[in-house]
Design a protein around this motif. Sequence first.
Motif, mmCIF file in Angstrom:
data_model
loop_
_atom_site.group_PDB
_atom_site.id
_atom_site.type_symbol
_atom_site.label_atom_id
_atom_site.label_comp_id
_atom_site.label_asym_id
_atom_site.label_seq_id
_atom_site.Cartn_x
_atom_site.Cartn_y
_atom_site.Cartn_z
ATOM 1 N N LYS A 85 0.810 -1.221 0.000
ATOM 2 C CA LYS A 85 0.000 0.000 0.000
ATOM 3 C C LYS A 85 0.843 1.271 0.000
ATOM 4 N N ASN A 86 2.146 1.132 0.097
ATOM 5 C CA ASN A 86 3.030 2.290 0.011
ATOM 6 C C ASN A 86 3.182 2.685 -1.453
ATOM 7 N N LEU A 87 2.988 3.956 -1.745
ATOM 8 C CA LEU A 87 3.056 4.433 -3.120
ATOM 9 C C LEU A 87 3.900 5.694 -3.196
ATOM 10 N N CYS A 88 4.870 5.675 -4.102
ATOM 11 C CA CYS A 88 5.703 6.847 -4.371
ATOM 12 C C CYS A 88 5.449 7.252 -5.816
ATOM 13 N N LEU A 89 5.144 8.532 -6.035
ATOM 14 C CA LEU A 89 4.653 8.974 -7.330
ATOM 15 C C LEU A 89 5.375 10.238 -7.783
ATOM 16 N N CYS A 90 5.688 10.296 -9.066
ATOM 17 C CA CYS A 90 6.184 11.529 -9.663
ATOM 18 C C CYS A 90 5.715 11.573 -11.107
ATOM 19 N N GLY A 91 5.895 12.704 -11.762
ATOM 20 C CA GLY A 91 5.448 12.753 -13.144
ATOM 21 C C GLY A 91 5.753 14.051 -13.840
ATOM 22 N N ASN A 92 5.621 13.984 -15.139
ATOM 23 C CA ASN A 92 5.695 15.144 -16.017
ATOM 24 C C ASN A 92 4.267 15.375 -16.487
#
Length: 631
Positions: free
Chosen positions: A143-150
């Motif tokens: 359930k751990n989520l690390c998110l990034c984006g353009n």
Amino acid sequence: MEQLKHECGVAMIRLLKPLDYYQRKYGTWMYGLNKLYLMMEKQHNRGQEGAGMACVKLATKPGHEYMFRERAEGSNAITEIFGIAQKDFRGLSPMQLNDVEYAKANLDFAGEMYMGHLRYSTTGKSGLKYVHPFLRRNNWKAKNLCLCGNFNMTNIDEIFDKVTSQGQCPRIYSDSYIMLEWMGHRLDREVERNFIEAKEKGLEGTDITDYIDNNVLMENVLKTTMPDFDGGYVVCGLTGSGEMFSMRDPWGIRPAFYYKNDEIIALASERPVLQTTFDLECDDVNELEPGHALIVNKEGHAKIEKILERRGDSACSFERIYFSRGSDRDIYDERKKLGMQLMTPILNAVDGDVEHTVFSFIPNTAEVAFYGMLRGFKEYMNEQKIKAIEEMGRIPTHDELVRIMNMYVRSEKAAWKDIKLRTFITEGNSRNDLASHVYDITYEVLEKNVDNLVVIDDSIVRGTTLRESIIKILDRLHPKKIVIVSSSPQIRYPDYYGIDMSSLEEFIAFRACIELIKERGMHSLIDETYKNCKEEITKAKGDMRCCVKDLYKPFTVEELNNKMVELLRPAEVTTPIELVFQSIEGLHEAIPNHKGDWYFTGDYPTPGGMRLANQAFINYIEKVYQYEQKF
């Protein structure tokens, strides 16, 4: 000329072998960490306001951290975050530093999964809390989520309402945080689906946990979240259980490229980044298709999954003109072609007098288009030489040949980018004076009042630097005429997919249009457009059109060019000035595979972009009418 900001750059690496494999083969277990650093530095052009990185360790025991993140602000953020990541390395003996088991057990960023991000804000929001990656914590690894984006999402209000209607309460109103919460919510449901399956299979205790970690399907998460988003995006993520993914928007607006061999899987915003980092040929690198996701599971098995049906063919042309690295094979050729195609209108602007014309460029991104422009004129001059010889009808004398062969294209580096504007100077007149000296010239490269000066740039957006600096500095050379060339068409409309061009009034083309409407007493066109925009934003998503386009219809490109020259000309400059822009047809001919041109044409690929463009004109008019009732 005016630096455009762009959101953002991404980089991901998944190691497919144990860390000791890289220690043996490359002499360091930090192979993945080092490659991430190189990928981020090679994309520094995409984001200089902040940077962040994340790492996941696989197969850790309870009570030990397995997800790590560092973020920093400023142009030196990459150096700062990697310095922090390696702080625990200081004081270690060479034996300890090369001991893979010691590193895996004691050093934070000794992992198998890495993700990096470079940020440019297009929303005006600043502070460390807005720097990617974003992290959602939970005691269940999966359930751990690390998110990034353009990305820039144009319908974040709709997603916010959807998230809050389900009882969630996002801490921050931004597309990044709301996407994190929305995807995190669906990841929770995916974990719970596996929990129920595990119980139905009769599993207990940690066997349930292992079953969940081994059976999370990120495509389920993506398929239940991404259909709701409108915008241009490449979204990247890591989970605590070992899933890695990257998804591209179904319109293909934002770019992503990936590479896989038996040692690594890597993804970046630009192809040359992967080529340089891993010593690859162009054809070794694959482009992630619109609507698709690259998904790598806990075991390192990768697949390309179609998440959404393709909704359009709108890859951003500004990526090719301006943002992406010019070292890409195709981008280099495209930029040269953009310059070549401008030969005829430039020739007309100088009345065919190539002999008394000096060609140059505005540093630094227009340099490749400059080479293309020169090539076009060299081919033209060769044709003229051949024609001159043929028209003689006889064998020319030596002196005649010398005269003909001395017909050539004159090019000089007339302008130099000399200094950077120091932001600590806040007093208006001082800032304006300093801005006027950002560029310098190479003196006496022209014959005064005889030679024309042609300078090419990649785009003309706001015109501020032209007016405050470039035209003034070029005028010191005393040219007969200044011709300013843009390798892209007139920028008339805002962007809502990741470039900081969101207000109509900032565009010199729009301001010229409004001035022409005022001069010609066409006030009803503004009133009618305002009314139409108000009506359009109430319509269903698929039924809207961009009413701002109506404002430009009465005017030719040349009329707008002439009015822009009036607005851009400094009071003290009397030299004739002409603007030459790339045509829309020329743009598409040079860049055939990147059809996203909404900032030039107003043809937005998504409903959200169309709605925001209409809203931009409404905002502009309502802001202006606070000061005057009629134009």
